[in-house]
Scaffold this motif. Structure first.
Motif, PDB file in Angstrom:
ATOM      1  N   VAL B 103     143.450 -33.060-123.744  1.00 56.33           N
ATOM      2  CA  VAL B 103     144.637 -33.297-122.928  1.00 56.33           C
ATOM      3  C   VAL B 103     145.885 -33.086-123.784  1.00 56.33           C
ATOM      4  O   VAL B 103     145.946 -33.539-124.920  1.00 56.33           O
ATOM      5  CB  VAL B 103     144.629 -34.740-122.374  1.00 56.33           C
ATOM      6  N   PHE B 104     146.828 -32.349-123.226  1.00 51.02           N
ATOM      7  CA  PHE B 104     148.110 -32.157-123.908  1.00 51.02           C
ATOM      8  C   PHE B 104     149.229 -32.430-122.917  1.00 51.02           C
ATOM      9  O   PHE B 104     149.092 -32.140-121.732  1.00 51.02           O
ATOM     10  CB  PHE B 104     148.234 -30.720-124.430  1.00 51.02           C
ATOM     11  N   TYR B 105     150.308 -32.976-123.420  1.00 51.91           N
ATOM     12  CA  TYR B 105     151.407 -33.255-122.495  1.00 51.91           C
ATOM     13  C   TYR B 105     152.716 -33.280-123.265  1.00 51.91           C
ATOM     14  O   TYR B 105     152.731 -33.332-124.500  1.00 51.91           O
ATOM     15  CB  TYR B 105     151.175 -34.589-121.776  1.00 51.91           C
ATOM     16  N   ILE B 115     161.034 -36.174-125.557  1.00 54.76           N
ATOM     17  CA  ILE B 115     160.889 -37.624-125.381  1.00 54.76           C
ATOM     18  C   ILE B 115     159.556 -38.095-125.937  1.00 54.76           C
ATOM     19  O   ILE B 115     159.486 -38.978-126.769  1.00 54.76           O
ATOM     20  CB  ILE B 115     161.053 -38.019-123.906  1.00 54.76           C
ATOM     21  N   THR B 116     158.495 -37.473-125.466  1.00 50.93           N
ATOM     22  CA  THR B 116     157.192 -37.839-126.010  1.00 50.93           C
ATOM     23  C   THR B 116     156.200 -36.713-125.774  1.00 50.93           C
ATOM     24  O   THR B 116     156.468 -35.788-125.019  1.00 50.93           O
ATOM     25  CB  THR B 116     156.675 -39.158-125.400  1.00 50.93           C
ATOM     26  N   GLY B 117     155.055 -36.834-126.441  1.00 53.62           N
ATOM     27  CA  GLY B 117     153.990 -35.848-126.236  1.00 53.62           C
ATOM     28  C   GLY B 117     153.910 -34.871-127.380  1.00 53.62           C
ATOM     29  O   GLY B 117     154.168 -35.215-128.526  1.00 53.62           O
ATOM     30  N   TYR B 118     153.521 -33.633-127.053  1.00 56.23           N
ATOM     31  CA  TYR B 118     153.328 -32.603-128.062  1.00 56.23           C
ATOM     32  C   TYR B 118     154.583 -31.749-128.152  1.00 56.23           C
ATOM     33  O   TYR B 118     154.928 -31.025-127.227  1.00 56.23           O
ATOM     34  CB  TYR B 118     152.094 -31.760-127.715  1.00 56.23           C
ATOM     35  N   ARG B 119     155.236 -31.862-129.298  1.00 60.09           N
ATOM     36  CA  ARG B 119     156.547 -31.270-129.472  1.00 60.09           C
ATOM     37  C   ARG B 119     156.536 -29.747-129.314  1.00 60.09           C
ATOM     38  O   ARG B 119     157.458 -29.154-128.772  1.00 60.09           O
ATOM     39  CB  ARG B 119     157.067 -31.636-130.862  1.00 60.09           C
ATOM     40  N   ASP B 120     155.460 -29.109-129.793  1.00 61.40           N
ATOM     41  CA  ASP B 120     155.459 -27.646-129.802  1.00 61.40           C
ATOM     42  C   ASP B 120     154.917 -27.025-128.517  1.00 61.40           C
ATOM     43  O   ASP B 120     154.650 -25.833-128.456  1.00 61.40           O
ATOM     44  CB  ASP B 120     154.667 -27.113-131.001  1.00 61.40           C
TER      45      ASP B 120
END
Lengths: 373, 507
Positions: B103-105, B115-120
């Motif tokens: 899961v990626f978000y 704000i949050t999650g995977y920056r790239d």
């Protein structure tokens, strides 16, 4: 860029002495042709017989075992992603391990043994749990005021009744330093948000002591410096409670968290073949029986036939098994983590500079890294 | 009179088999067409299923993804002027139903950034962004194809307004697994249906063509010369074929009847004038003889000259009588042949005692032979010799063989004055031998004597059809005929008939 910043953070971690990369302990023949390097957040006391047995079974493999803190394990895997040093990484911080797998730092391993492992004890054939243990409270029977607590409610009651006595006499993890400590706290908050809130408030108003590692807490409880350790790993607690009359391990009656210890093989790890052999051994009937019979760990496949065995969990209430799946990612969400740690700091009135506040800081947030330094 | 195929009898069994193999098969065409059609349909179906299963898997798992995205979206809020999100555990519990998928978000706002999650994670959707409209798309991330759900919406507050974007992605493992399991199941079913359909076509083709086989069998099993109409029940589709065959047989029967009548008529029409001719010639001959006697007193020179001419006349008339006899014989032979061939066509072979027709023909021919100074003897010690055959035909065969032997025995040699007919029994057959001591047949002619109208010697009277008829009869009885030379001279015709082996025959 990222690795550059990682380097900085790793160096700074070394300076602070937080990345306690202990000297490795070696097992097996010095002249063995193959070397299996294991990084693990697992006390050698619990693991040594298993490692010795493995070295005896496989004389051509020499095992190098290094004890590393759960959070540091996580950083090391990411820092070494180009050329991993360990062949196998073992941790009790399931969430960090799962995040490593989710983010693509682990490689797939499959064998007859792993195929037999139940689906909820492995993920993507990259993460394998080999032990399932309860999270417990450990009390000093002599020092504890009043009746021993059965659950969190009775603990709260004791704190309220003996407020002055309990001040500075409860110990738990510093969730900023301990990966597993954070996991347990976040699972507490998830399981029973209201109870967790009250506990946190009570802990805060009674100057709870925070520790990086289980053993220091247990030592202090045994000494009587603390009367109770909260959210301790069952395997260590039960080992000490067995040998020390002053200590009693309590499985909270309202709910008992169940934590898995899991292993992964980093992507590009050296000697991944032997890592697989060791993993198979860990999951084998022999190693599982050793864990149970010698009281080393709570095996993932316990033999329920010896019913009075300590190492089969008899929880007095419901058990909340921390599931090894994508939900663990939520606890490690950047925003959630920041907020959770912030709330924890506020509640416990801790203002000293946190050493490592947030997992995401290192990897994702360059500004945060600067802030840490 | 008739159009005939030039060599319809000469097709050997192997040639026929070859021809059959080369001939196009109705059934094969029918099955081939059916299989092709079913194959194309199955192919299209599998293709559709492949497409459909992908869509189905995406549809099901997109629901999970949408549900998780909405749960995240619901927990986006403004605290102060800052966007914040508290991802609910249940959102990822929903995603965990695809148990092996990563899961990626990423949550970001236009104003605040990450704000949050995977920056790239790339947050640009492939389609033009529309507020509050969820987009689904596949895009590679972290070395794997990932299914993303994307949504953007405004957050408003009395003091601030922000545009928040949520991107939630999930790898495609479970989708592919579901799609392939659906596809596999569907392909199994399609294959099963195709197999059943092909089986039905094969069975159907058999059923459809069965009436044809029945007509074929009815024709094949008919007795020779049976020209009655086919009266088996056949379906409508083959009715016309049946009617056409029946019409054809009626015409054939009519032709045959005409031919029969024509032969009988011809023989009859020939015999009457021939008999008259013979009688006239005899009369004339006899008159000359009596004239000779009555005119005895006539002068001798006239007489002598008269006598010479009348003698010559007498000889000529005598020749005419002989020729008439020969012609009559030939006509009888032709008629007999017509009868024999008719019998062979129409009569079933039955168990007959071989000795009876042999004896009969010997008896019949003995006198004729004696007239020519030839002794015909039957050398047979058997009581009975049963074979499967036609008595009349066998008798005709024997008659022709004996006649032939008599004819070529020649009367000028002493030792040639004997013909022996032998019948011997062997394990599986009876052997008939007709032995003469005539001039014999040269080897090069032996092969040709059975040809119709072939005559070895034109100085001896004969029709040239006798041995051809013998050959027909022998062939019809599946017997074997050989021409052997005798010592010192002469010919033996040797015919082998297989024994008729039933209990009645041996009894």
């Amino acid at each position: 860029m990222k690795s550059y910043f990682l380097l900085i953070i790793l160096i700074s971690l070394f300076m602070n002495g937080s990345l306690r990369a202990a000297e490795p302990v070696w097992f097996g023949d010095e002249n063995a042709p193959r070397i299996l390097t294991i990084n693990s957040a697992l006390d050698l006391a619990s693991f040594e017989p298993i490692l010795k047995e493995f070295a005896a079974l496989h004389p051509s493999i020499r095992v190098s075992y290094r004890d590393v803190n759960t959070l540091d394990l996580y950083y090391l895997v990411i820092a070494e992603q180009a050329a991993p040093v360990p062949s196998l990484v073992i941790s009790s911080a399931m969430d960090l391990h799962l995040k490593l797998v989710n983010d693509g730092y682990a490689q797939t391993y499959q064998s007859d043994v792993t195929d037999q492992l139940a689906n909820n004890f492995k993920w993507r054939n990259q993460l394998f749990a080999f032990s399932l243990e309860p999270i417990v409270m450990l009390v000093n029977k002599n020092a504890f005021p009043g009746d021993l607590p059965e659950d969190r409610q009775s603990l709260l009651q004791t704190i309220r009744q003996h407020g002055k006595y309990m001040r500075k006499r409860i110990g738990t993890y510093d969730i900023r330093q301990s990966g597993v400590g954070y996991l347990l706290a976040s699972q507490d908050a998830r399981q029973a948000d209201a109870t967790w809130g009250r506990l946190l408030e009570a802990f805060g108003s009674h100057d709870i002591q925070t520790y990086c590692c289980t053993h220091e807490i247990i030592d202090d409880v045994a000494d009587g410096k603390l009367v109770l350790g909260y959210n301790l790993l069952g395997s260590y607690a039960s080992q000490r409670a067995r040998d020390d009359d002053r200590l009693k391990m309590i499985l909270p009656k309202d709910y008992t968290l169940m934590l898995m210890r899991a292993a992964l093989i980093p992507k590009g790890a050296p000697n991944a073949r032997d890592a697989g052999i060791f993993l198979d051994f860990l999951l084998s009937d022999k190693a599982q029986a050793m864990m149970q019979n010698q009281g080393l760990l709570f095996p993932i496949r316990p033999n329920f036939n010896n019913d009075d065995d300590h190492y089969v969990v008899h929880a007095p209430g419901p058990t909340g098994i921390i599931e090894l799946d994508q939900q663990l990612l939520v606890g490690r969400d950047y925003a959630k983590q920041q907020r959770f740690i912030h709330n924890w700091e506020v509640a416990l009135e801790i203002n000293d500079e946190p050493i490592q506040a947030n997992v995401e800081d290192v990897v994702k947030e360059d500004n945060q890294i600067m802030k840490i330094e | 009179m008739w159009q005939k195929s030039p060599n319809h009898q000469n097709l050997s069994e192997e040639e026929e088999r070859n021809a059959l193999r080369k001939a196009p098969s109705l059934r094969f065409r029918f099955i081939l067409a059916g299989v092709l059609v079913i194959g194309v349909i199955a192919g299209v179906a599998v293709n559709l299923v492949f497409d459909y299963s992908q869509k189905l898997a995406d549809l099901s798992y997109d629901r999970l993804l949408r549900s998780a995205l909405l749960q995240m979206d619901e927990n986006v809020g403004l605290i102060g002027n800052e966007v914040s999100i508290d991802i609910p555990w249940s959102a990822f519990a929903t995603l965990a139903q695809a148990d092996e998928d990563r899961v990626f978000y990423k949550v970001e706002s236009v104003e605040q950034g990450f704000i949050t999650g995977y920056r790239d994670l790339n947050s640009e959707p492939p389609k033009k962004p529309v507020l509050d409209e969820i987009q689904f798309y596949n895009r590679e991330y972290s070395g794997e194809m990932v299914r993303f759900a994307w949504v953007e919406r405004h957050l408003t507050d009395p003091e601030t307004a922000q545009t928040v974007r949520i991107i939630l992605g999930q790898t495609r493992l479970s989708r592919e697994e579901m799609a392939s399991s659906v596809t596999q199941r569907a392909i199994e079913i399609v294959l099963l249906i195709a197999l059943v359909a092909i089986t039905l076509i094969v069975i159907g083709s058999h059923l459809v063509l069965r009436p044809l086989h029945r007509i074929e069998r009815a024709l094949e099993e008919r007795a020779m010369g049976d020209l009655t109409p086919i009266d088996i029940n056949t379906p409508k589709e083959t009715h016309h074929l049946k009617v056409a065959i029946n019409h054809f047989m009626v015409r054939l029967q009519r032709n045959l009847e005409q031919l029969e009548n024509y032969t009988a008529d011809a023989a009859h029409q020939l015999r009457t004038p021939l008999a008259s001719l013979r009688a006239l010639a005899e009369n004339a001959r006899d008159n000359i003889t009596t004239g000779e006697i009555s005119s005895e007193p006539i002068s001798s020179d006239i007489l002598s000259s008269n006598s010479v001419s009348s003698k010559k006349h007498h000889q000529d008339l005598e020749n005419i009588v002989i020729q008439c006899d020969t012609l009559s014989q030939t006509i009888t032979l032709l008629l007999n042949q017509a009868v024999v061939s008719h019998r062979l066509q129409t009569h079933h072979l039955e168990s007959v005692n071989l000795l009876e027709p042999i004896r009969a023909s010997c008896r019949e021919q003995a006198v004729t032979a004696l007239h020519q100074g030839i002794l015909l003897s039957l050398d047979c010690e058997l009581q009975s010799a049963f074979v499967l055959g036609d008595s009349f035909s066998i008798q005709q065969m024997m008659q022709n063989l004996i006649e032939n032997a008599v004819r070529y025995s020649g009367s000028d040699r002493e030792h040639a004055s004997e013909i022996i007919v032998q019948v011997n029994e062997f394990d599986h057959f009876y052997r008939i031998k007709v032995i003469d001591y005539g001039d014999g047949i040269p080897d090069i002619e032996k092969e040709r004597v059975f040809e119709r109208f072939y005559r070895g010697r034109y100085d001896i009277a004969g029709s040239g059809v006798g041995l051809a008829m013998v050959k027909d009869i022998v062939d019809h009885h599946s017997a074997r005929i050989l021409i052997l030379d005798n010592e010192p001279q002469g010919t033996t015709f040797q015919v082998d008939f297989a024994k008729f082996k039933t209990d009645e025959a041996s009894a």
